[in-house]
Motif scaffolding. Structure first.
Motif: not given
Ligand SMILES: *Cc1c(COP(=O)(O)O)cnc(C)c1O
Length: 247
Positions: A55-57, A100-102, A214-217, A230-235, A239-241
Protein backbone atom coordinates in the motif's frame (compact mmCIF):
# COMPACT_ATOMS: atom_id res chain seq x y z
CA UNK A 1 -36.23 13.95 -13.68
CA UNK A 2 -32.66 12.73 -14.11
CA UNK A 3 -30.90 11.30 -11.02
CA UNK A 4 -34.03 11.65 -8.88
CA UNK A 5 -33.48 15.37 -8.48
CA UNK A 6 -29.82 15.11 -7.45
CA UNK A 7 -27.35 17.53 -8.89
CA UNK A 8 -26.12 15.55 -11.91
CA UNK A 9 -22.49 16.53 -11.43
CA UNK A 10 -22.52 15.46 -7.82
CA UNK A 11 -24.08 12.16 -8.82
CA UNK A 12 -21.39 11.48 -11.42
CA UNK A 13 -18.71 12.31 -8.88
CA UNK A 14 -20.16 9.84 -6.39
CA UNK A 15 -20.46 7.16 -9.03
CA UNK A 16 -16.81 7.35 -10.06
CA UNK A 17 -15.79 7.31 -6.40
CA UNK A 18 -17.87 4.14 -5.93
CA UNK A 19 -16.22 2.53 -8.95
CA UNK A 20 -12.77 3.21 -7.54
CA UNK A 21 -13.71 1.75 -4.18
CA UNK A 22 -15.17 -1.35 -5.74
CA UNK A 23 -12.12 -1.84 -7.95
CA UNK A 24 -9.81 -2.44 -5.00
CA UNK A 25 -12.13 -5.11 -3.59
CA UNK A 26 -12.54 -6.69 -7.03
CA UNK A 27 -8.80 -6.61 -7.71
CA UNK A 28 -8.16 -8.18 -4.34
CA UNK A 29 -10.66 -10.95 -5.08
CA UNK A 30 -8.99 -11.56 -8.46
CA UNK A 31 -5.52 -11.78 -6.91
CA UNK A 32 -6.71 -14.11 -4.16
CA UNK A 33 -8.32 -16.37 -6.76
CA UNK A 34 -5.16 -16.32 -8.89
CA UNK A 35 -3.00 -17.21 -5.88
CA UNK A 36 -5.34 -20.13 -5.07
CA UNK A 37 -5.06 -21.32 -8.69
CA UNK A 38 -1.25 -21.12 -8.57
CA UNK A 39 -1.20 -23.06 -5.30
CA UNK A 40 -3.30 -25.79 -6.92
CA UNK A 41 -1.29 -25.75 -10.18
CA UNK A 42 2.03 -26.21 -8.41
CA UNK A 43 0.81 -28.67 -5.76
CA UNK A 44 1.26 -26.16 -2.96
CA UNK A 45 -1.10 -26.58 0.01
CA UNK A 46 -4.16 -24.31 -0.17
CA UNK A 47 -3.55 -21.20 1.91
CA UNK A 48 0.23 -21.67 2.02
CA UNK A 49 0.93 -18.39 0.20
CA UNK A 50 0.31 -15.18 2.16
CA UNK A 51 -0.72 -12.08 0.21
CA UNK A 52 1.09 -8.94 1.36
CA UNK A 53 -0.89 -6.03 -0.10
CA UNK A 54 1.66 -3.31 -0.88
CA UNK A 55 0.00 0.00 0.00
CA UNK A 56 3.01 2.32 -0.33
CA UNK A 57 2.14 5.81 -1.70
CA UNK A 58 -1.59 5.07 -1.20
CA UNK A 59 -3.70 7.16 1.17
CA UNK A 60 -5.71 5.79 4.10
CA UNK A 61 -8.90 6.29 2.04
CA UNK A 62 -7.44 4.22 -0.78
CA UNK A 63 -6.32 1.47 1.62
CA UNK A 64 -9.58 1.25 3.64
CA UNK A 65 -11.51 -0.68 0.93
CA UNK A 66 -8.89 -3.45 1.08
CA UNK A 67 -9.33 -3.65 4.86
CA UNK A 68 -13.11 -3.65 4.43
CA UNK A 69 -12.69 -6.57 2.01
CA UNK A 70 -10.89 -8.52 4.74
CA UNK A 71 -7.24 -7.99 3.78
CA UNK A 72 -5.08 -7.69 6.91
CA UNK A 73 -1.45 -8.05 5.78
CA UNK A 74 0.11 -4.95 4.21
CA UNK A 75 3.53 -3.83 3.02
CA UNK A 76 4.97 -0.33 3.27
CA UNK A 77 8.42 0.83 2.17
CA UNK A 78 8.90 3.99 4.28
CA UNK A 79 8.73 4.22 8.06
CA UNK A 80 7.58 7.82 8.12
CA UNK A 81 4.85 7.35 5.54
CA UNK A 82 3.55 4.28 7.42
CA UNK A 83 3.58 6.21 10.72
CA UNK A 84 1.37 8.81 9.10
CA UNK A 85 -1.44 6.48 8.08
CA UNK A 86 -1.41 3.14 9.92
CA UNK A 87 -2.03 4.04 13.59
CA UNK A 88 -5.44 5.49 12.67
CA UNK A 89 -6.27 2.59 10.33
CA UNK A 90 -5.36 0.14 13.11
CA UNK A 91 -7.88 1.85 15.38
CA UNK A 92 -10.57 1.18 12.81
CA UNK A 93 -9.56 -2.37 11.85
CA UNK A 94 -8.38 -5.22 14.10
CA UNK A 95 -5.63 -7.69 13.32
CA UNK A 96 -3.51 -5.67 10.89
CA UNK A 97 -0.03 -7.09 10.20
CA UNK A 98 2.46 -4.62 8.73
CA UNK A 99 5.57 -5.57 6.77
CA UNK A 100 8.43 -3.17 6.12
CA UNK A 101 9.60 -3.87 2.56
CA UNK A 102 11.88 -0.84 2.03
CA UNK A 103 15.32 0.06 3.37
CA UNK A 104 15.56 0.75 7.11
CA UNK A 105 17.98 3.37 8.44
CA UNK A 106 19.47 2.51 11.80
CA UNK A 107 18.20 5.79 13.31
CA UNK A 108 14.62 4.72 12.44
CA UNK A 109 14.84 1.26 14.02
CA UNK A 110 13.03 2.25 17.22
CA UNK A 111 10.12 3.79 15.28
CA UNK A 112 10.00 0.83 12.92
CA UNK A 113 9.75 -1.66 15.80
CA UNK A 114 6.72 0.21 17.20
CA UNK A 115 4.89 -0.14 13.90
CA UNK A 116 6.02 -3.17 11.93
CA UNK A 117 5.38 -6.84 12.70
CA UNK A 118 7.77 -8.06 10.03
CA UNK A 119 10.94 -6.41 8.70
CA UNK A 120 11.69 -7.94 5.32
CA UNK A 121 14.76 -5.85 4.62
CA UNK A 122 17.51 -6.84 7.04
CA UNK A 123 20.40 -6.12 4.69
CA UNK A 124 23.54 -5.24 6.67
CA UNK A 125 25.34 -5.96 9.89
CA UNK A 126 24.88 -2.48 11.41
CA UNK A 127 21.12 -2.94 11.10
CA UNK A 128 21.31 -6.39 12.73
CA UNK A 129 23.22 -4.79 15.62
CA UNK A 130 20.72 -1.94 15.96
CA UNK A 131 17.74 -4.33 15.93
CA UNK A 132 19.40 -6.56 18.49
CA UNK A 133 20.14 -3.61 20.76
CA UNK A 134 16.55 -2.28 20.66
CA UNK A 135 15.10 -5.74 21.26
CA UNK A 136 17.39 -6.31 24.24
CA UNK A 137 16.12 -2.98 25.66
CA UNK A 138 12.58 -4.37 25.53
CA UNK A 139 11.31 -3.44 22.06
CA UNK A 140 8.88 -5.93 20.57
CA UNK A 141 10.84 -8.41 18.40
CA UNK A 142 9.58 -8.40 14.80
CA UNK A 143 9.83 -11.35 12.46
CA UNK A 144 12.92 -10.79 10.33
CA UNK A 145 13.73 -11.61 6.73
CA UNK A 146 17.16 -11.10 5.21
CA UNK A 147 17.04 -9.28 1.88
CA UNK A 148 19.27 -10.96 -0.68
CA UNK A 149 20.48 -9.01 -3.72
CA UNK A 150 20.15 -12.02 -6.01
CA UNK A 151 21.10 -10.02 -9.11
CA UNK A 152 24.16 -8.46 -7.38
CA UNK A 153 22.92 -5.07 -8.59
CA UNK A 154 25.14 -2.27 -7.26
CA UNK A 155 22.24 0.17 -6.74
CA UNK A 156 20.08 -2.36 -4.91
CA UNK A 157 20.07 -3.15 -1.18
CA UNK A 158 20.60 -6.68 0.06
CA UNK A 159 23.25 -9.20 1.00
CA UNK A 160 25.12 -10.75 -1.94
CA UNK A 161 24.16 -14.40 -2.50
CA UNK A 162 27.68 -15.66 -1.75
CA UNK A 163 27.70 -13.75 1.54
CA UNK A 164 24.23 -14.78 2.69
CA UNK A 165 25.17 -17.90 4.69
CA UNK A 166 27.83 -16.06 6.71
CA UNK A 167 25.52 -13.09 7.26
CA UNK A 168 22.66 -15.28 8.51
CA UNK A 169 25.07 -17.09 10.84
CA UNK A 170 26.32 -13.77 12.27
CA UNK A 171 22.75 -12.51 12.78
CA UNK A 172 22.03 -15.64 14.78
CA UNK A 173 25.27 -16.16 16.66
CA UNK A 174 26.68 -12.66 17.14
CA UNK A 175 23.45 -10.63 17.34
CA UNK A 176 21.13 -13.25 18.84
CA UNK A 177 18.44 -12.63 16.22
CA UNK A 178 15.92 -15.18 15.02
CA UNK A 179 15.78 -15.10 11.23
CA UNK A 180 12.53 -16.30 9.68
CA UNK A 181 13.41 -16.23 6.01
CA UNK A 182 14.61 -14.40 2.94
CA UNK A 183 13.29 -11.74 0.59
CA UNK A 184 14.43 -10.66 -2.88
CA UNK A 185 13.61 -8.15 -5.61
CA UNK A 186 14.95 -9.56 -8.90
CA UNK A 187 16.43 -7.21 -11.53
CA UNK A 188 13.59 -5.72 -13.57
CA UNK A 189 15.15 -6.56 -16.92
CA UNK A 190 15.70 -10.28 -16.26
CA UNK A 191 13.31 -13.23 -16.10
CA UNK A 192 12.74 -13.64 -12.36
CA UNK A 193 12.65 -17.44 -12.07
CA UNK A 194 16.40 -17.99 -11.68
CA UNK A 195 16.40 -15.42 -8.86
CA UNK A 196 13.45 -17.05 -7.11
CA UNK A 197 15.12 -20.47 -7.41
CA UNK A 198 18.39 -19.11 -5.99
CA UNK A 199 16.56 -17.57 -3.01
CA UNK A 200 14.95 -20.96 -2.34
CA UNK A 201 18.32 -22.73 -2.42
CA UNK A 202 19.86 -20.27 0.06
CA UNK A 203 16.81 -20.57 2.35
CA UNK A 204 16.86 -24.38 2.35
CA UNK A 205 20.52 -24.71 3.21
CA UNK A 206 20.05 -22.24 6.11
CA UNK A 207 16.91 -23.93 7.44
CA UNK A 208 14.65 -20.95 6.66
CA UNK A 209 10.95 -21.48 5.98
CA UNK A 210 9.80 -18.05 4.78
CA UNK A 211 10.35 -16.85 1.22
CA UNK A 212 9.05 -13.38 0.30
CA UNK A 213 9.26 -13.11 -3.47
CA UNK A 214 7.00 -12.21 -6.38
CA UNK A 215 5.21 -8.93 -7.13
CA UNK A 216 2.28 -7.95 -9.40
CA UNK A 217 4.01 -9.09 -12.59
CA UNK A 218 5.56 -12.36 -11.45
CA UNK A 219 3.89 -13.78 -8.35
CA UNK A 220 2.77 -16.91 -10.24
CA UNK A 221 6.39 -17.84 -11.02
CA UNK A 222 7.35 -17.09 -7.42
CA UNK A 223 4.63 -19.42 -6.09
CA UNK A 224 5.85 -22.14 -8.44
CA UNK A 225 9.32 -21.76 -6.89
CA UNK A 226 8.18 -21.83 -3.27
CA UNK A 227 7.14 -18.28 -2.26
CA UNK A 228 5.38 -18.21 1.11
CA UNK A 229 4.69 -14.46 0.78
CA UNK A 230 3.96 -12.51 -2.40
CA UNK A 231 4.08 -8.70 -2.30
CA UNK A 232 1.45 -7.28 -4.64
CA UNK A 233 0.82 -3.55 -5.00
CA UNK A 234 -0.25 -2.11 -8.34
CA UNK A 235 -2.43 -5.10 -9.27
CA UNK A 236 -4.56 -4.30 -6.20
CA UNK A 237 -4.37 -0.53 -5.74
CA UNK A 238 -3.63 0.59 -9.30
CA UNK A 239 -0.57 2.30 -10.71
CA UNK A 240 1.55 4.47 -8.45
CA UNK A 241 2.97 7.90 -9.19
CA UNK A 242 6.27 7.73 -11.12
CA UNK A 243 9.04 5.87 -9.32
CA UNK A 244 10.90 7.71 -6.55
CA UNK A 245 14.47 6.55 -6.29
CA UNK A 246 15.48 4.97 -3.00
CA UNK A 247 18.29 2.83 -1.63
C1 LIG B 1 6.53 -1.67 -4.56
C2 LIG B 1 7.03 -2.99 -4.12
C3 LIG B 1 6.30 -4.17 -4.39
C4 LIG B 1 4.99 -4.19 -5.15
O1 LIG B 1 5.23 -3.99 -6.51
P1 LIG B 1 4.03 -4.10 -7.58
O2 LIG B 1 4.75 -4.30 -8.86
O3 LIG B 1 3.27 -2.83 -7.51
O4 LIG B 1 3.21 -5.27 -7.20
C5 LIG B 1 6.80 -5.35 -3.91
N1 LIG B 1 7.96 -5.41 -3.23
C6 LIG B 1 8.69 -4.31 -2.95
C7 LIG B 1 9.95 -4.45 -2.18
C8 LIG B 1 8.26 -3.07 -3.41
O5 LIG B 1 9.00 -1.98 -3.13
Amino acid sequence: MPFGGMDPERHVGMESKMTELMDVAANLADIRAAIARSEADYARPAGSVMLVAVSKTKSAEEIAPALEAGQRVFGENRVQEAQGKWPALRERFDGVELHLIGPLQTNKVRDALKLFDVIETLDRESLAAALSSEISKGARAPRLLVQVNTGAEPQKAGILPEEADAFIARCREVHGLTIDGLMCIPPVEEPPSAHFALLGVIARRNGLATLSMGMSADYDAAIQLGATHVRVGSAIFGARPPHRAHG
